[in-house]
Design a protein around this motif. Structure first.
Motif, PDB file in Angstrom:
ATOM      1  N   LEU A  19      18.815   3.211 -15.688  1.00 56.32           N
ATOM      2  CA  LEU A  19      19.710   3.921 -16.601  1.00 56.32           C
ATOM      3  C   LEU A  19      19.921   5.362 -16.155  1.00 56.32           C
ATOM      4  O   LEU A  19      21.037   5.885 -16.211  1.00 56.32           O
ATOM      5  CB  LEU A  19      19.160   3.885 -18.027  1.00 56.32           C
ATOM      6  CG  LEU A  19      19.263   2.540 -18.739  1.00 56.32           C
ATOM      7  CD1 LEU A  19      18.495   2.586 -20.053  1.00 56.32           C
ATOM      8  CD2 LEU A  19      20.707   2.152 -18.974  1.00 56.32           C
ATOM      9  N   SER A  20      18.868   6.007 -15.697  1.00 57.81           N
ATOM     10  CA  SER A  20      18.974   7.380 -15.233  1.00 57.81           C
ATOM     11  C   SER A  20      19.906   7.480 -14.030  1.00 57.81           C
ATOM     12  O   SER A  20      20.785   8.346 -13.979  1.00 57.81           O
ATOM     13  CB  SER A  20      17.587   7.906 -14.878  1.00 57.81           C
ATOM     14  OG  SER A  20      17.666   9.211 -14.380  1.00 57.81           O
ATOM     15  N   THR A  21      19.737   6.579 -13.074  1.00 59.09           N
ATOM     16  CA  THR A  21      20.598   6.573 -11.894  1.00 59.09           C
ATOM     17  C   THR A  21      22.045   6.278 -12.277  1.00 59.09           C
ATOM     18  O   THR A  21      22.971   6.927 -11.794  1.00 59.09           O
ATOM     19  CB  THR A  21      20.101   5.531 -10.872  1.00 59.09           C
ATOM     20  OG1 THR A  21      18.774   5.870 -10.487  1.00 59.09           O
ATOM     21  CG2 THR A  21      20.992   5.486  -9.649  1.00 59.09           C
ATOM     22  N   ALA A  22      22.234   5.316 -13.159  1.00 60.09           N
ATOM     23  CA  ALA A  22      23.590   4.970 -13.593  1.00 60.09           C
ATOM     24  C   ALA A  22      24.250   6.149 -14.294  1.00 60.09           C
ATOM     25  O   ALA A  22      25.426   6.435 -14.070  1.00 60.09           O
ATOM     26  CB  ALA A  22      23.548   3.760 -14.520  1.00 60.09           C
ATOM     27  N   LEU A  23      23.494   6.853 -15.122  1.00 62.82           N
ATOM     28  CA  LEU A  23      24.053   8.007 -15.832  1.00 62.82           C
ATOM     29  C   LEU A  23      24.423   9.120 -14.859  1.00 62.82           C
ATOM     30  O   LEU A  23      25.467   9.756 -14.997  1.00 62.82           O
ATOM     31  CB  LEU A  23      23.052   8.515 -16.871  1.00 62.82           C
ATOM     32  CG  LEU A  23      23.516   9.640 -17.775  1.00 62.82           C
ATOM     33  CD1 LEU A  23      24.787   9.265 -18.519  1.00 62.82           C
ATOM     34  CD2 LEU A  23      22.422  10.004 -18.763  1.00 62.82           C
ATOM     35  N   GLU A  24      23.591   9.336 -13.862  1.00 62.88           N
ATOM     36  CA  GLU A  24      23.862  10.381 -12.862  1.00 62.88           C
ATOM     37  C   GLU A  24      25.107  10.078 -12.024  1.00 62.88           C
ATOM     38  O   GLU A  24      25.793  11.003 -11.589  1.00 62.88           O
ATOM     39  CB  GLU A  24      22.655  10.541 -11.930  1.00 62.88           C
ATOM     40  CG  GLU A  24      21.449  11.158 -12.584  1.00 62.88           C
ATOM     41  CD  GLU A  24      20.217  11.122 -11.704  1.00 62.88           C
ATOM     42  OE1 GLU A  24      20.319  10.668 -10.538  1.00 62.88           O
ATOM     43  OE2 GLU A  24      19.151  11.537 -12.169  1.00 62.88           O
ATOM     44  N   THR A  25      25.393   8.809 -11.811  1.00 64.92           N
ATOM     45  CA  THR A  25      26.501   8.445 -10.941  1.00 64.92           C
ATOM     46  C   THR A  25      27.763   8.027 -11.692  1.00 64.92           C
ATOM     47  O   THR A  25      28.811   7.845 -11.061  1.00 64.92           O
ATOM     48  CB  THR A  25      26.082   7.311  -9.988  1.00 64.92           C
ATOM     49  OG1 THR A  25      25.672   6.180 -10.755  1.00 64.92           O
ATOM     50  CG2 THR A  25      24.959   7.768  -9.071  1.00 64.92           C
ATOM     51  N   ALA A  26      27.673   7.887 -13.006  1.00 67.98           N
ATOM     52  CA  ALA A  26      28.840   7.475 -13.798  1.00 67.98           C
ATOM     53  C   ALA A  26      29.878   8.585 -13.813  1.00 67.98           C
ATOM     54  O   ALA A  26      29.548   9.764 -13.897  1.00 67.98           O
ATOM     55  CB  ALA A  26      28.412   7.136 -15.216  1.00 67.98           C
ATOM     56  N   GLU A  27      31.115   8.194 -13.723  1.00 66.95           N
ATOM     57  CA  GLU A  27      32.204   9.166 -13.736  1.00 66.95           C
ATOM     58  C   GLU A  27      32.988   9.118 -15.037  1.00 66.95           C
ATOM     59  O   GLU A  27      33.568  10.108 -15.451  1.00 66.95           O
ATOM     60  CB  GLU A  27      33.121   8.919 -12.544  1.00 66.95           C
ATOM     61  CG  GLU A  27      32.421   9.153 -11.223  1.00 66.95           C
ATOM     62  CD  GLU A  27      33.314   8.896 -10.024  1.00 66.95           C
ATOM     63  OE1 GLU A  27      34.531   8.736 -10.219  1.00 66.95           O
ATOM     64  OE2 GLU A  27      32.785   8.859  -8.908  1.00 66.95           O
ATOM     65  N   ASP A  28      33.011   7.995 -15.688  1.00 69.16           N
ATOM     66  CA  ASP A  28      33.769   7.802 -16.906  1.00 69.16           C
ATOM     67  C   ASP A  28      32.949   8.268 -18.128  1.00 69.16           C
ATOM     68  O   ASP A  28      31.785   7.908 -18.264  1.00 69.16           O
ATOM     69  CB  ASP A  28      34.121   6.309 -17.038  1.00 69.16           C
ATOM     70  CG  ASP A  28      34.880   5.992 -18.288  1.00 69.16           C
ATOM     71  OD1 ASP A  28      34.269   5.461 -19.229  1.00 69.16           O
ATOM     72  OD2 ASP A  28      36.095   6.283 -18.316  1.00 69.16           O
ATOM     73  N   LYS A  32      29.268   7.009 -19.646  1.00 71.23           N
ATOM     74  CA  LYS A  32      28.143   7.927 -19.841  1.00 71.23           C
ATOM     75  C   LYS A  32      27.613   7.847 -21.265  1.00 71.23           C
ATOM     76  O   LYS A  32      26.402   7.850 -21.483  1.00 71.23           O
ATOM     77  CB  LYS A  32      28.557   9.355 -19.516  1.00 71.23           C
ATOM     78  CG  LYS A  32      28.777   9.603 -18.046  1.00 71.23           C
ATOM     79  CD  LYS A  32      29.182  11.037 -17.805  1.00 71.23           C
ATOM     80  CE  LYS A  32      29.471  11.295 -16.339  1.00 71.23           C
ATOM     81  NZ  LYS A  32      29.826  12.681 -16.087  1.00 71.23           N
ATOM     82  N   TYR A  33      28.513   7.779 -22.231  1.00 70.36           N
ATOM     83  CA  TYR A  33      28.111   7.681 -23.636  1.00 70.36           C
ATOM     84  C   TYR A  33      27.251   6.441 -23.860  1.00 70.36           C
ATOM     85  O   TYR A  33      26.170   6.522 -24.451  1.00 70.36           O
ATOM     86  CB  TYR A  33      29.352   7.633 -24.539  1.00 70.36           C
ATOM     87  CG  TYR A  33      29.020   7.222 -25.953  1.00 70.36           C
ATOM     88  CD1 TYR A  33      28.463   8.136 -26.841  1.00 70.36           C
ATOM     89  CD2 TYR A  33      29.245   5.921 -26.383  1.00 70.36           C
ATOM     90  CE1 TYR A  33      28.137   7.757 -28.135  1.00 70.36           C
ATOM     91  CE2 TYR A  33      28.930   5.538 -27.671  1.00 70.36           C
ATOM     92  CZ  TYR A  33      28.373   6.452 -28.549  1.00 70.36           C
ATOM     93  OH  TYR A  33      28.048   6.073 -29.822  1.00 70.36           O
ATOM     94  N   HIS A  34      27.700   5.299 -23.374  1.00 71.34           N
ATOM     95  CA  HIS A  34      26.963   4.052 -23.596  1.00 71.34           C
ATOM     96  C   HIS A  34      25.636   4.039 -22.841  1.00 71.34           C
ATOM     97  O   HIS A  34      24.642   3.510 -23.349  1.00 71.34           O
ATOM     98  CB  HIS A  34      27.830   2.851 -23.209  1.00 71.34           C
ATOM     99  CG  HIS A  34      28.939   2.617 -24.179  1.00 71.34           C
ATOM    100  ND1 HIS A  34      28.732   2.148 -25.456  1.00 71.34           N
ATOM    101  CD2 HIS A  34      30.267   2.821 -24.068  1.00 71.34           C
ATOM    102  CE1 HIS A  34      29.883   2.060 -26.091  1.00 71.34           C
ATOM    103  NE2 HIS A  34      30.836   2.469 -25.274  1.00 71.34           N
TER     104      HIS A  34
END
Length: 51
Positions: A19-28, A32-34
């Protein structure tokens, strides 16, 4: 590494790390909210299970 792949516990990535990695790399912003919501729920459930 697929879903059916067996591996040692030491090599596993924790859900919070994913989740941490996904949040760091998310652009939308919606994504990010989800991800933040999922991370907060994970922390809450982890902490409440220790009582």
């Amino acid at each position: 590494m697929g879903m059916g792949t067996k591996h040692r516990d030491q090599e596993r990535t924790t859900v919070s790390e994913h989740l941490s990695t996904a949040l760091e790399t998310a652009e939308d912003e919606n994504t990010k909210y989800h991800l933040r919501e999922a991370y907060q729920k994970l922390i809450f459930l982890t902490d409440s299970g220790r009582d």
